[in-house]
Scaffold this motif. Structure first.
Motif, PDB file in Angstrom:
ATOM      1  N   ARG A  94       1.875   0.642  -5.503  1.00 40.47           N
ATOM      2  CA  ARG A  94       2.059   1.324  -4.214  1.00 40.47           C
ATOM      3  C   ARG A  94       2.572   2.748  -4.440  1.00 40.47           C
ATOM      4  N   TYR A 114      -5.630   5.522  -4.657  1.00 40.05           N
ATOM      5  CA  TYR A 114      -4.280   5.565  -4.095  1.00 40.05           C
ATOM      6  C   TYR A 114      -4.004   4.343  -3.225  1.00 40.05           C
ATOM      7  N   PRO A 137      -1.239   3.194  -0.383  1.00 42.93           N
ATOM      8  CA  PRO A 137      -0.089   3.650   0.418  1.00 42.93           C
ATOM      9  C   PRO A 137       1.118   2.732   0.235  1.00 42.93           C
ATOM     10  N   LYS A 174       1.398  -0.790   4.453  1.00 46.88           N
ATOM     11  CA  LYS A 174       0.120  -0.997   5.123  1.00 46.88           C
ATOM     12  C   LYS A 174       0.389  -1.453   6.559  1.00 46.88           C
ATOM     13  N   HIS A 226      -7.515   3.800   5.045  1.00 52.29           N
ATOM     14  CA  HIS A 226      -6.245   4.489   5.301  1.00 52.29           C
ATOM     15  C   HIS A 226      -5.451   3.704   6.339  1.00 52.29           C
ATOM     16  N   ARG A 267      -3.119  11.380   1.054  1.00 51.16           N
ATOM     17  CA  ARG A 267      -2.320  10.206   0.678  1.00 51.16           C
ATOM     18  C   ARG A 267      -1.267   9.982   1.758  1.00 51.16           C
ATOM     19  N   GLU A 268      -1.403   8.891   2.479  1.00 52.89           N
ATOM     20  CA  GLU A 268      -0.483   8.600   3.575  1.00 52.89           C
ATOM     21  C   GLU A 268       0.668   7.717   3.093  1.00 52.89           C
ATOM     22  N   THR A 269       1.764   7.764   3.838  1.00 49.71           N
ATOM     23  CA  THR A 269       2.979   6.998   3.536  1.00 49.71           C
ATOM     24  C   THR A 269       3.339   7.146   2.062  1.00 49.71           C
ATOM     25  N   TYR A 270       3.586   8.387   1.660  1.00 49.79           N
ATOM     26  CA  TYR A 270       3.882   8.686   0.254  1.00 49.79           C
ATOM     27  C   TYR A 270       5.379   8.487  -0.014  1.00 49.79           C
ATOM     28  N   THR A 303       9.843   7.753   2.879  1.00 45.98           N
ATOM     29  CA  THR A 303       8.448   8.160   2.706  1.00 45.98           C
ATOM     30  C   THR A 303       8.142   9.400   3.540  1.00 45.98           C
TER      31      THR A 303
END
Length: 265
Positions: free
Chosen positions: A18, A26, A28, A31, A53, A77-80, A112
């Motif tokens: 993750r 990638y 996230p 989810k 995504h 890249r979401e929720t990094y 995040t």
């Protein structure tokens, strides 16, 4: 480096990959089925990344659509996760990390940032920019600002540009138009249509009939090419999605306009 204070669950997520990888690889940090969202959660296939995504609100969804449509953005890249926050930041004594932990176990939550984008510069080099999406009403809460300060200092220390985006910077009509045209880029959306060949034919047809209202041209095109009703409209959307036709996407598309009133590349 995995912090010793991280919970077993956090260490398991790290082991799963993750918050790691780029592009299609990638994963996230969270989810959509794993969290409770105040907004409407969305899962969608990325055109540029080729992966699903996970977006936590309507504002994040609109931001994603706008980022993806931009020619400058090559990866989203979401929720990094800021997994190395404590190692990266020099001074954290005045930051309230203690507020972001499980009330019962006292295990720290992973902070995040909503989006880490890869942006292509004019010289074709790449850089990262970070964006946090918030509803403007959330900015009235002290706890929100405490989290944002952690993010701000983290990305500052990393030398990466970070900004906050609210619904005021996410034009609804722009996002709606992008949503309307992007599905034509998805594999299989065209059915039996040869969209590559026919879209070129339509573009030529538009140029040759530049005084006729768009809605009339599209109807005539369907009839001339012996196509199912609505095929010309689909192909027009496809041309917009591929940016072969340029119009002001921030406004409602007016099909009473003639071709000479829009900009064709």
């Amino acid at each position: 480096m995995i912090q010793d204070s991280y919970s077993i669950r956090t260490k398991r997520l790290i082991a799963e990959g993750r918050g790691q990888g780029v592009g299609a690889d990638y994963i996230p940090w969270t989810k959509t089925h794993e969290f409770s969202s105040k907004g409407r959660a969305t899962r969608l296939l990325g055109i540029k990344t080729g992966r699903i995504h996970h977006l936590q609100s309507d504002n994040q969804y609109r931001a994603f659509l706008i980022f993806e449509f931009s020619e400058k953005v090559s990866d989203i890249r979401e929720t990094y996760p800021l997994l190395d926050a404590l190692e990266v930041m020099d001074n954290v004594d005045d930051l309230r990390f203690d507020k972001f932990q499980d009330k019962e176990t006292k295990d720290p939550f992973v902070i995040t940032t909503n989006f880490l984008l890869t942006v292509v510069e004019p010289d074709r080099s790449e850089k990262y920019v970070a964006r946090t999406v918030k509803n403007s009403s959330e900015l009235k809460r002290k706890m929100t600002w405490e989290k944002l300060e952690i993010e701000r200092r983290y990305w500052l220390q990393k030398g990466i540009e970070w900004k906050i985006i609210t619904e005021k910077q996410l034009p609804r009509q722009l996002a709606k138009n992008i949503e309307w045209i992007r599905e034509t880029l998805l594999e299989g959306s065209e059915g039996d249509l040869d969209k590559e060949r026919l879209s070129i034919t339509l573009l030529r047809y538009l140029l040759e009939n530049d005084e006729v209202p768009l809605k009339e041209i599209l109807k005539l095109f369907d009839k001339q090419e012996d196509l199912q009703k609505g095929s010309g409209l689909f192909l027009f959307r496809y041309l917009l999605a591929k940016k072969e036709i340029c119009i002001d996407m921030s406004k409602t598309i007016d099909f009473s306009l003639s071709v000479r009133d829009i900009n064709l590349k």
